[in-house]
Design a protein around this motif. Structure first.
Motif, PDB file in Angstrom:
ATOM      1  N   GLU A 144     -12.731   4.969   5.586  1.00 51.13           N
ATOM      2  CA  GLU A 144     -13.744   4.084   5.010  1.00 51.13           C
ATOM      3  C   GLU A 144     -14.014   4.372   3.537  1.00 51.13           C
ATOM      4  N   THR A 145     -13.609   5.543   3.072  1.00 58.78           N
ATOM      5  CA  THR A 145     -13.829   5.881   1.663  1.00 58.78           C
ATOM      6  C   THR A 145     -12.507   6.098   0.930  1.00 58.78           C
ATOM      7  N   THR A 146     -11.442   5.461   1.451  1.00 56.11           N
ATOM      8  CA  THR A 146     -10.117   5.621   0.864  1.00 56.11           C
ATOM      9  C   THR A 146      -9.511   4.250   0.573  1.00 56.11           C
ATOM     10  N   VAL A 147      -8.774   4.166  -0.521  1.00 57.12           N
ATOM     11  CA  VAL A 147      -8.128   2.919  -0.923  1.00 57.12           C
ATOM     12  C   VAL A 147      -6.615   3.119  -0.939  1.00 57.12           C
ATOM     13  N   MET A 148      -5.891   2.143  -0.408  1.00 53.74           N
ATOM     14  CA  MET A 148      -4.441   2.122  -0.467  1.00 53.74           C
ATOM     15  C   MET A 148      -4.015   1.143  -1.555  1.00 53.74           C
ATOM     16  N   ILE A 149      -3.262   1.618  -2.537  1.00 53.36           N
ATOM     17  CA  ILE A 149      -2.766   0.764  -3.620  1.00 53.36           C
ATOM     18  C   ILE A 149      -1.261   0.640  -3.458  1.00 53.36           C
ATOM     19  N   GLY A 150      -0.754  -0.582  -3.365  1.00 51.42           N
ATOM     20  CA  GLY A 150       0.675  -0.774  -3.161  1.00 51.42           C
ATOM     21  C   GLY A 150       1.168  -2.068  -3.753  1.00 51.42           C
ATOM     22  N   ASP A 151       2.502  -2.225  -3.739  1.00 54.05           N
ATOM     23  CA  ASP A 151       3.104  -3.440  -4.302  1.00 54.05           C
ATOM     24  C   ASP A 151       3.766  -4.304  -3.239  1.00 54.05           C
ATOM     25  N   ARG A 152       3.717  -3.878  -1.966  1.00 55.61           N
ATOM     26  CA  ARG A 152       4.372  -4.631  -0.893  1.00 55.61           C
ATOM     27  C   ARG A 152       3.352  -5.022   0.164  1.00 55.61           C
ATOM     28  N   MET A 153       3.349  -6.294   0.516  1.00 56.42           N
ATOM     29  CA  MET A 153       2.455  -6.773   1.566  1.00 56.42           C
ATOM     30  C   MET A 153       2.894  -6.272   2.936  1.00 56.42           C
ATOM     31  N   ASP A 154       4.222  -6.234   3.163  1.00 54.02           N
ATOM     32  CA  ASP A 154       4.744  -5.957   4.499  1.00 54.02           C
ATOM     33  C   ASP A 154       4.796  -4.485   4.853  1.00 54.02           C
ATOM     34  N   THR A 155       4.530  -3.603   3.907  1.00 57.28           N
ATOM     35  CA  THR A 155       4.480  -2.169   4.214  1.00 57.28           C
ATOM     36  C   THR A 155       3.151  -1.572   3.748  1.00 57.28           C
ATOM     37  N   ASP A 156       2.907  -1.571   2.452  1.00 55.36           N
ATOM     38  CA  ASP A 156       1.723  -0.913   1.897  1.00 55.36           C
ATOM     39  C   ASP A 156       0.419  -1.530   2.386  1.00 55.36           C
ATOM     40  N   ILE A 157       0.290  -2.835   2.199  1.00 55.11           N
ATOM     41  CA  ILE A 157      -0.990  -3.482   2.493  1.00 55.11           C
ATOM     42  C   ILE A 157      -1.276  -3.506   3.984  1.00 55.11           C
ATOM     43  N   VAL A 158      -0.295  -3.886   4.794  1.00 57.21           N
ATOM     44  CA  VAL A 158      -0.545  -3.929   6.236  1.00 57.21           C
ATOM     45  C   VAL A 158      -0.795  -2.532   6.790  1.00 57.21           C
ATOM     46  N   ALA A 159      -0.121  -1.511   6.263  1.00 53.00           N
ATOM     47  CA  ALA A 159      -0.362  -0.142   6.730  1.00 53.00           C
ATOM     48  C   ALA A 159      -1.769   0.306   6.387  1.00 53.00           C
ATOM     49  N   GLY A 160      -2.215  -0.010   5.169  1.00 50.76           N
ATOM     50  CA  GLY A 160      -3.583   0.339   4.777  1.00 50.76           C
ATOM     51  C   GLY A 160      -4.615  -0.360   5.633  1.00 50.76           C
ATOM     52  N   LEU A 161      -4.413  -1.670   5.866  1.00 49.57           N
ATOM     53  CA  LEU A 161      -5.348  -2.435   6.692  1.00 49.57           C
ATOM     54  C   LEU A 161      -5.429  -1.872   8.108  1.00 49.57           C
ATOM     55  N   GLU A 162      -4.277  -1.585   8.700  1.00 49.17           N
ATOM     56  CA  GLU A 162      -4.261  -1.102  10.080  1.00 49.17           C
ATOM     57  C   GLU A 162      -4.820   0.309  10.213  1.00 49.17           C
ATOM     58  N   ALA A 163      -4.829   1.050   9.096  1.00 50.36           N
ATOM     59  CA  ALA A 163      -5.423   2.389   9.115  1.00 50.36           C
ATOM     60  C   ALA A 163      -6.911   2.357   8.764  1.00 50.36           C
ATOM     61  N   GLY A 164      -7.440   1.146   8.500  1.00 54.58           N
ATOM     62  CA  GLY A 164      -8.874   1.015   8.239  1.00 54.58           C
ATOM     63  C   GLY A 164      -9.284   1.241   6.797  1.00 54.58           C
ATOM     64  N   MET A 165      -8.306   1.229   5.873  1.00 56.81           N
ATOM     65  CA  MET A 165      -8.618   1.450   4.464  1.00 56.81           C
ATOM     66  C   MET A 165      -8.777   0.128   3.722  1.00 56.81           C
ATOM     67  N   ARG A 166      -9.464   0.173   2.586  1.00 63.70           N
ATOM     68  CA  ARG A 166      -9.452  -0.959   1.677  1.00 63.70           C
ATOM     69  C   ARG A 166      -8.108  -0.948   0.954  1.00 63.70           C
ATOM     70  N   THR A 167      -7.640  -2.128   0.566  1.00 66.78           N
ATOM     71  CA  THR A 167      -6.307  -2.241  -0.001  1.00 66.78           C
ATOM     72  C   THR A 167      -6.324  -3.006  -1.322  1.00 66.78           C
ATOM     73  N   VAL A 168      -5.461  -2.571  -2.238  1.00 66.87           N
ATOM     74  CA  VAL A 168      -5.285  -3.244  -3.523  1.00 66.87           C
ATOM     75  C   VAL A 168      -3.795  -3.507  -3.708  1.00 66.87           C
ATOM     76  N   LEU A 169      -3.452  -4.761  -3.982  1.00 67.08           N
ATOM     77  CA  LEU A 169      -2.066  -5.133  -4.258  1.00 67.08           C
ATOM     78  C   LEU A 169      -1.876  -5.252  -5.763  1.00 67.08           C
ATOM     79  N   VAL A 170      -0.867  -4.553  -6.293  1.00 66.00           N
ATOM     80  CA  VAL A 170      -0.503  -4.693  -7.699  1.00 66.00           C
ATOM     81  C   VAL A 170       0.728  -5.598  -7.788  1.00 66.00           C
ATOM     82  N   LEU A 171       0.817  -6.345  -8.872  1.00 69.20           N
ATOM     83  CA  LEU A 171       1.888  -7.336  -9.029  1.00 69.20           C
ATOM     84  C   LEU A 171       3.006  -6.843  -9.927  1.00 69.20           C
ATOM     85  N   THR A 172       3.218  -5.524  -9.936  1.00 70.42           N
ATOM     86  CA  THR A 172       4.276  -4.937 -10.774  1.00 70.42           C
ATOM     87  C   THR A 172       5.505  -4.552  -9.958  1.00 70.42           C
ATOM     88  N   GLY A 173       5.521  -4.964  -8.698  1.00 69.27           N
ATOM     89  CA  GLY A 173       6.640  -4.566  -7.839  1.00 69.27           C
ATOM     90  C   GLY A 173       7.289  -5.724  -7.133  1.00 69.27           C
TER      91      GLY A 173
END
Length: 246
Positions: free
Chosen positions: A189-218
């Motif tokens: 609940e107090t951790t953020v996942m920052i990634g460039d891929r929706m299908d790995t980074d973002i979904v993994a962060g969401l399923e682990a209960g973290m807030r997620t930030v997508l960067v558009l550099t990847g």
């Protein structure tokens, strides 16, 4: 790491300032990668060459996550490995024996030199009863010449030959995120996942209960986000946009 801090070995502008701000403010963090080829020390050197300096303890790879998973399942076990130093070193460090003599597991990781002989041995061992684990499901990886077949592609070949699906430890499996949280002694609940891929980074962060930030550099472009059934909590152009918020 790739697509967020560096791109094909080159620093993404602002990534060095982001890491420096994390370190200056004492925020605990990990740099994650599904790449299992390199050891954390190798990756530390590669990042330093790009202009990012961070301690080796701040790097968390799919190889380390796989080793942690196996250590929890069958401590002091044995494995036949198709992979490189990042994976073999991680397994040695948890006390695993690497062998082709009735191993507990066949462990598949990424490598730039897949051996037909090694893959054949792995297939025969799986058919003989070895459990099948893979570091990550990524079908392709980047290179300066274009895409390369990665762990997921070779795993598909082995599955077709054996009828056995591997258990993937790395992203998007939230297990890798949970292990990272445990390593940080942090709460989702107090951790953020920052990634460039929706299908790995973002979904993994969401399923682990973290807030997620997508960067558009990847990998993912802004117009592709709506194709997915889930969304990041936030989208930014680059990690540089987050520096002043730490």
């Amino acid at each position: 790491m790739d697509g967020v801090l560096v791109h094909e070995g080159r620093l993404i502008p602002g990534a060095d300032a982001f890491i420096e701000r994390l370190r200056a403010t004492g925020k605990p963090f990990l740099v994650l990668t599904n790449n299992s080829i390199f050891t954390p020390r190798d990756l530390q050197f590669r990042l330093r060459s790009s202009g990012i300096d961070l301690p080796v303890e701040s790097i968390w790879t799919s190889a380390l996550a796989t080793a942690a998973f196996l250590d929890g399942q069958r401590p002091q076990g044995s494995a036949y490995v198709v992979g490189e130093a990042g994976l073999t070193t991680a397994l040695h460090e948890i006390g695993y024996v690497l062998t082709d003599n009735r191993p507990d597991y066949v462990v598949l990781g990424e490598t730039r030199t897949y051996s037909f002989e090694a893959v054949t041995t792995a297939i025969r061992l799986i058919n003989a009863g070895a459990r099948f684990v893979a570091t990550n499901p990524d079908a392709t990886g980047p290179s300066s010449e274009g895409v390369l077949p990665a762990t997921g592609s070779v795993a598909a070949l082995m599955t077709r030959a054996t009828g056995v699906d591997p258990y993937y430890v790395g992203k998007p499996n939230p297990l890798m995120m949970r292990a990272a949280l445990n390593r940080l002694e942090a709460h989702s609940e107090t951790t953020v996942m920052i990634g460039d891929r929706m299908d790995t980074d973002i979904v993994a962060g969401l399923e682990a209960g973290m807030r997620t930030v997508l960067v558009l550099t990847g990998i993912v472009a802004a117009e592709e986000i709506d194709r997915f059934p889930y969304r990041p909590h936030r989208v930014v152009s680059s990690i540089a946009d987050l520096v002043d918020e730490i």
